[in-house]
Design a protein around this motif. Structure first.
Motif, PDB file in Angstrom:
ATOM      1  N   ALA A   1      12.547  54.122 -33.049  1.00  0.00           N
ATOM      2  CA  ALA A   1      10.985  54.362 -32.959  1.00  0.00           C
ATOM      3  C   ALA A   1      10.522  55.625 -32.745  1.00  0.00           C
ATOM      4  O   ALA A   1       9.783  56.032 -33.395  1.00  0.00           O
ATOM      5  CB  ALA A   1      10.455  53.307 -31.952  1.00  0.00           C
TER       6      ALA A   1
ATOM      7  N   PRO B   1      13.229  50.126 -28.515  1.00  0.00           N
ATOM      8  CA  PRO B   1      12.820  51.129 -29.294  1.00  0.00           C
ATOM      9  C   PRO B   1      13.683  52.432 -29.457  1.00  0.00           C
ATOM     10  O   PRO B   1      13.782  53.086 -30.671  1.00  0.00           O
ATOM     11  CB  PRO B   1      11.509  51.670 -28.601  1.00  0.00           C
ATOM     12  CG  PRO B   1      11.420  51.149 -27.292  1.00  0.00           C
ATOM     13  CD  PRO B   1      12.294  50.101 -27.123  1.00  0.00           C
TER      14      PRO B   1
ATOM     15  N   TYR C   1      11.020  43.378 -36.016  1.00  0.00           N
ATOM     16  CA  TYR C   1      11.918  44.627 -35.678  1.00  0.00           C
ATOM     17  C   TYR C   1      12.086  45.204 -37.020  1.00  0.00           C
ATOM     18  O   TYR C   1      12.843  44.682 -38.118  1.00  0.00           O
ATOM     19  CB  TYR C   1      13.176  44.249 -34.990  1.00  0.00           C
ATOM     20  CG  TYR C   1      12.721  43.647 -33.662  1.00  0.00           C
ATOM     21  CD1 TYR C   1      12.449  44.255 -32.483  1.00  0.00           C
ATOM     22  CD2 TYR C   1      12.556  42.217 -33.587  1.00  0.00           C
ATOM     23  CE1 TYR C   1      11.997  43.772 -31.495  1.00  0.00           C
ATOM     24  CE2 TYR C   1      12.431  41.541 -32.293  1.00  0.00           C
ATOM     25  CZ  TYR C   1      12.157  42.284 -31.232  1.00  0.00           C
ATOM     26  OH  TYR C   1      11.621  41.666 -30.230  1.00  0.00           O
TER      27      TYR C   1
ATOM     28  N   THR D   1       3.539  52.930 -30.468  1.00  0.00           N
ATOM     29  CA  THR D   1       4.025  53.532 -29.519  1.00  0.00           C
ATOM     30  C   THR D   1       4.396  55.033 -29.570  1.00  0.00           C
ATOM     31  O   THR D   1       4.905  55.268 -30.627  1.00  0.00           O
ATOM     32  CB  THR D   1       5.370  52.870 -28.918  1.00  0.00           C
ATOM     33  OG1 THR D   1       5.171  51.418 -28.656  1.00  0.00           O
ATOM     34  CG2 THR D   1       5.851  53.267 -27.229  1.00  0.00           C
TER      35      THR D   1
ATOM     36  N   ASN E   1      13.611  45.372 -21.770  1.00  0.00           N
ATOM     37  CA  ASN E   1      13.644  45.728 -23.267  1.00  0.00           C
ATOM     38  C   ASN E   1      13.133  47.174 -23.645  1.00  0.00           C
ATOM     39  O   ASN E   1      12.921  47.477 -24.794  1.00  0.00           O
ATOM     40  CB  ASN E   1      12.527  44.803 -24.036  1.00  0.00           C
ATOM     41  CG  ASN E   1      12.622  43.189 -23.870  1.00  0.00           C
ATOM     42  OD1 ASN E   1      13.903  42.910 -23.777  1.00  0.00           O
ATOM     43  ND2 ASN E   1      11.647  42.441 -23.891  1.00  0.00           N
ATOM     44  N   GLU E   2      13.076  47.975 -22.700  1.00  0.00           N
ATOM     45  CA  GLU E   2      12.616  49.327 -22.947  1.00  0.00           C
ATOM     46  C   GLU E   2      13.876  50.311 -23.501  1.00  0.00           C
ATOM     47  O   GLU E   2      13.364  51.407 -24.079  1.00  0.00           O
ATOM     48  CB  GLU E   2      12.267  50.023 -21.621  1.00  0.00           C
ATOM     49  CG  GLU E   2      10.953  49.745 -21.148  1.00  0.00           C
ATOM     50  CD  GLU E   2      10.094  50.497 -20.280  1.00  0.00           C
ATOM     51  OE1 GLU E   2       8.981  50.753 -20.462  1.00  0.00           O
ATOM     52  OE2 GLU E   2      10.713  51.208 -19.186  1.00  0.00           O
TER      53      GLU E   2
ATOM     54  N   SER F   1      16.910  59.017 -28.717  1.00  0.00           N
ATOM     55  CA  SER F   1      17.169  58.065 -29.498  1.00  0.00           C
ATOM     56  C   SER F   1      18.213  58.057 -30.613  1.00  0.00           C
ATOM     57  O   SER F   1      18.884  57.155 -31.154  1.00  0.00           O
ATOM     58  CB  SER F   1      15.886  57.528 -30.402  1.00  0.00           C
ATOM     59  OG  SER F   1      15.812  56.734 -31.475  1.00  0.00           O
TER      60      SER F   1
ATOM     61  N   THR G   1       1.693  43.407 -29.174  1.00  0.00           N
ATOM     62  CA  THR G   1       2.436  43.787 -30.315  1.00  0.00           C
ATOM     63  C   THR G   1       2.891  42.764 -31.042  1.00  0.00           C
ATOM     64  O   THR G   1       3.268  43.196 -32.398  1.00  0.00           O
ATOM     65  CB  THR G   1       3.641  44.688 -29.707  1.00  0.00           C
ATOM     66  OG1 THR G   1       4.369  43.776 -28.707  1.00  0.00           O
ATOM     67  CG2 THR G   1       3.259  45.775 -29.010  1.00  0.00           C
TER      68      THR G   1
ATOM     69  N   PHE H   1       7.242  48.418 -32.716  1.00  0.00           N
ATOM     70  CA  PHE H   1       7.081  49.801 -31.842  1.00  0.00           C
ATOM     71  C   PHE H   1       6.317  50.884 -32.394  1.00  0.00           C
ATOM     72  O   PHE H   1       6.213  51.923 -32.044  1.00  0.00           O
ATOM     73  CB  PHE H   1       8.416  50.379 -31.575  1.00  0.00           C
ATOM     74  CG  PHE H   1       9.305  49.268 -31.058  1.00  0.00           C
ATOM     75  CD1 PHE H   1       8.969  48.583 -29.838  1.00  0.00           C
ATOM     76  CD2 PHE H   1      10.511  48.852 -31.528  1.00  0.00           C
ATOM     77  CE1 PHE H   1       9.928  47.747 -29.238  1.00  0.00           C
ATOM     78  CE2 PHE H   1      11.385  47.886 -31.091  1.00  0.00           C
ATOM     79  CZ  PHE H   1      11.290  47.408 -29.953  1.00  0.00           C
TER      80      PHE H   1
END
Length: 738
Positions: free
Chosen positions: A483, A478, A162, A494, A474-475, A504, A113, A491
């Motif tokens: 994302a 997004p 980002y 994904t 880091n999950e 989110s 990525t 991201f």
């Protein structure tokens, strides 16, 4: 209609068309005047129709091209309009794409990525990016600002990775991302003025200063700036909250999965790694000043190809922030615990912090046959390796304690339970406990209720990681950047489900509320915005602030809830018990009765474990400038280091010392030193016998007055007794504590 009238009408229509085109051009490519000059951005629509259009400005310089190992200056002014529709180059970093297929899954994912964003790298890399909604609700010209500090273990990453578009649009905030120097160029330090270190932190401060002075031109409110980041970006933020150089630059901070109190949060003895680097690139000289000048002249690819790492690279940082007496005036522990102007600043900043469920997976995913679990032998070897590198002075006691507390005694022990135990250990010791410690210091001193804690517990539907692991490092990112709603950047490729889009949205609501008011619950309420998710499970939840007494935290996931006491038993293990095992015993300073009794208690290991004296970490000696002004031999031996400091083990070729000190006449002779060591050891042996006899005599006299525990505890029994006592006490005070 005569000819003249027709000509006039055509002219009017032409002017209208030209005016419309000009207006359309200005609308699509707005121009903003900053303190340093004009920049041209770009307005665009997101792929999700429910999100507002966003205006973005990319590649705005916030500093001049920095000289190596020196602080950067503010940018120079320019004339004309600078095109800010393309990002600036990333800061130089070592990235190994050649062997990517041999890397663990998380490393492959990260490198794949990152690749598109690292095609252009330059030492002229101090650029930032601004995103703001085109049609914001409320006051569109006075939006709260969120500045992201990227992670990457102080060695990798870029702000351009980002995309802040979805976060800005959904949350009605201005989002800023930026590059800063990392690795050798960002943190090499000799401990002297020739290379003081912390250039990456200085870049972060310079970016925040630019935001403070210019964000009003991008519809942002300079009095409502929140910094947020993960991993080493989060560790950097905790340092910024404690830096006198950051006073007034931001109001709140969101700290995701990182802390400067972690073993990897800062670099100890940076001059050692500087000399290792100098040896590798042929810059060994008689003093640090000439060594640094040599490093400044070296080609960039030569510096990046020199791999310098500590013996435990997953536990320590070879090039990271250091205590420099300026940006970082003291150790974070001292700054958070001793009264000062910095502590008052720390008190005034709102903190929202959290950790993912299985951060520790990153520490074991490279183990051979990890999908089959961990055998008893490998479990013991993993803990021993960890203890040898992190706690090298009391290996046996600490290894036994860790093995006990992370063995699953409630069910049949298996390879799977041992694997889960290692993940819990690394999650808690390396990420969770240092972060909770910061929350405790902040909640203890904060005059207002502005400390909030969370755990992120959702594993994405299309996660590339094994089924037996939960949410890994880091999950949560997004979901913070939107994302699942249609965000781009790192991201973009994904996939997410509709339920994850709801999650989110809930997280963005919490994060942006905190940026607006310092309270994740207001002003925007959690609402059901997705027909397939009714009702929204977050609607009726109130995220309570974190206090020492209640220790409330938000459990973020598909089944959210408010819980109490994040893994409280094992947090107590690391903060209360382990320091008692590693603290050097008190030295007898006199022959008073109290001194002797204290020494006797110290020699009684079992009772020493059970005695609580309040400290949660060992203080580290901060070298003075006089201590650090030592000549460099370019060989990392003890005589080149300040007294009072210890060195982590470093992977150095076994023949290195001989290759550097090839003059046999200059080699040290150890026979005399060995004799001294033997003599001292013999003396101490007899002293211990005498002390033991005195202690035994006093304990026998006091036995009738001082009740003791009958029988001999084994270490694991003592650990269990200590933790059960703490947990029972907390449960009595708070029956809801988890």
């Amino acid at each position: 209609m005569n000819v003249t009238s027709m000509v006039v009408l055509q002219l009017i229509l032409a002017v209208a068309v030209l005016s419309s085109a000009s207006f359309r051009q200005q609308d699509l490519y707005p121009v903003v005047r900053t303190q340093y000059g004009r920049v041209k951005g770009m307005r665009f629509d997101l792929s999700n129709d429910s999100l507002k259009p966003v205006v973005k400005f990319l590649g705005i310089p916030y500093g001049t091209k920095p000289e190596r190992f020196r602080y950067a200056d503010r940018p120079s002014s320019w004339t004309g309009v600078k095109n800010s529709t393309v990002p600036g180059p990333s800061c130089p970093q070592r990235v190994e794409f050649a062997d990517i297929d041999k890397s663990p899954a998380s490393v492959r994912r990260t490198l794949n990525t990152m690749r598109p964003f690292l095609t252009k790298m330059s030492e002229d890399c101090l650029y930032l990016n601004v995103y703001y909604p085109a049609n914001a609700q409320g006051d569109p010209n006075n939006l709260p600002v969120m500045v992201y500090v990227h992670g990457g273990y102080y060695a990798q990453g870029a702000g351009t990775m980002y995309d802040g578009s979805a976060l800005a649009s959904e949350g009605d905030v201005v989002v800023v991302t930026f590059n800063f120097r990392i690795g050798i160029l960002g943190f090499l330090s000799t401990g002297e003025n020739n290379a003081p270190g912390n250039y990456g932190l200085s870049d972060q401060l310079l970016a925040l200063e630019w935001v403070k002075k210019n964000i009003k031109f991008f519809n942002g409110d300079p009095d409502r700036i929140t910094v947020f980041g993960e991993n080493t970006g989060a560790a950097s933020i905790t340092l910024l909250t404690l830096s006198p150089k950051s006073t007034g630059l931001f109001k709140s901070a969101i700290v995701q999965s990182g802390s400067s109190l972690a073993t990897w949060g800062m670099t100890q003895e940076p001059w050692h790694y500087a000399t290792v680097l100098a040896h590798k690139v042929d810059c060994c000289t008689s003093n640090f000043s000439r060594m640094v000048e040599c490093l400044r002249r070296k080609p960039l690819d030569v510096l990046l190809s020199a791999y310098v790492q500590p013996a435990g690279p997953q536990y320590f940082s070879s090039f990271g922030p250091v205590v420099d007496g300026d940006i970082v005036p003291d150790t974070p522990l001292n700054l958070m615990s001793k009264p000062s102007d910095v502590l008052r600043q720390f008190q005034d900043i709102g903190l929202l912090m959290g950790v993912n469920e299985d951060e520790g997976y990153a520490y074991i995913e490279g183990y051979k046959n990890i999908d089959k679990g961990v055998s008893r032998e490998d479990f013991t070897a993993a803990i021993l390796d960890f203890v040898n590198k992190v706690f090298p002075y009391r290996e046996n006691e600490i290894q036994d304690a860790i093995s006990f507390i992370y063995t699953n005694w409630g069910e049949k022990e298996s390879n799977a339970t041992r694997r889960a135990g290692l993940i819990r250990m690394f999650t808690e010791q390396q990420v969770g406990v240092p972060l909770v410690s910061v929350a405790n210091y902040h909640a203890r001193v904060s005059p207002s209720t502005r400390t909030f804690l969370y755990t992120f517990n959702h594993k994405p539907q299309y996660s590339p990681f094994p089924d037996w692991v939960g949410s890994v490092q880091n999950e949560e990112l997004p979901f913070v950047f939107g994302a699942p709603l249609g965000g781009g950047g790192v991201f973009a490729q994904t996939n997410f489900t509709k339920s994850e889009a709801m999650l989110s949205t809930a997280i963005i609501t919490y994060w942006t509320n905190f940026a607006k008011t310092g309270d994740p619950n207001a002003p925007r309420k959690q609402k059901t915005r997705f027909i397939h998710m009714r009702p929204n499970k977050y609607e009726d939840l109130v995220w309570n602030n974190y206090t020492i007494a209640d220790q409330d935290y938000m459990y973020l996931g598909m089944k959210p809830r408010v819980r109490q006491g994040y893994r409280s038993q094992r947090v107590a293990f690391w903060t209360d018990l382990i320091p008692k095992l590693i603290r050097p015993q008190a030295v007898l300073k006199g022959d008073s009765s109290s001194d002797l009794i204290d020494l006797c208690k110290g020699l009684d290991v079992g009772r020493g474990i059970l005695l609580k004296d309040g400290l949660t970490s060992l203080d580290k000696t901060v070298p003075t400038q006089a201590d650090r002004s030592l000549p460099s031999t370019c060989v990392p031996v003890d005589k080149t280091l300040p007294t009072g400091l210890t060195r982590p083990k470093v992977d150095v070729p076994p023949n290195w010392f001989d290759s550097v000190n090839n003059n046999k006449q200059e080699r040290r002779s150890y026979s005399t030193e060995l004799s001294v060591v033997i003599a001292v050891g013999t003396s101490l042996f007899f002293v211990n016998i005498v002390v033991f006899a005195v202690c035994y005599h006093r304990k026998d006299k006091k036995r009738q007055h001082c009740p003791s525990v009958e029988g001999k505890y084994r270490l694991k029994d003592l650990v269990s007794h200590e933790l059960e006592s703490k947990t029972c006490a907390k449960t009595r005070n708070n029956p809801q504590m988890v």
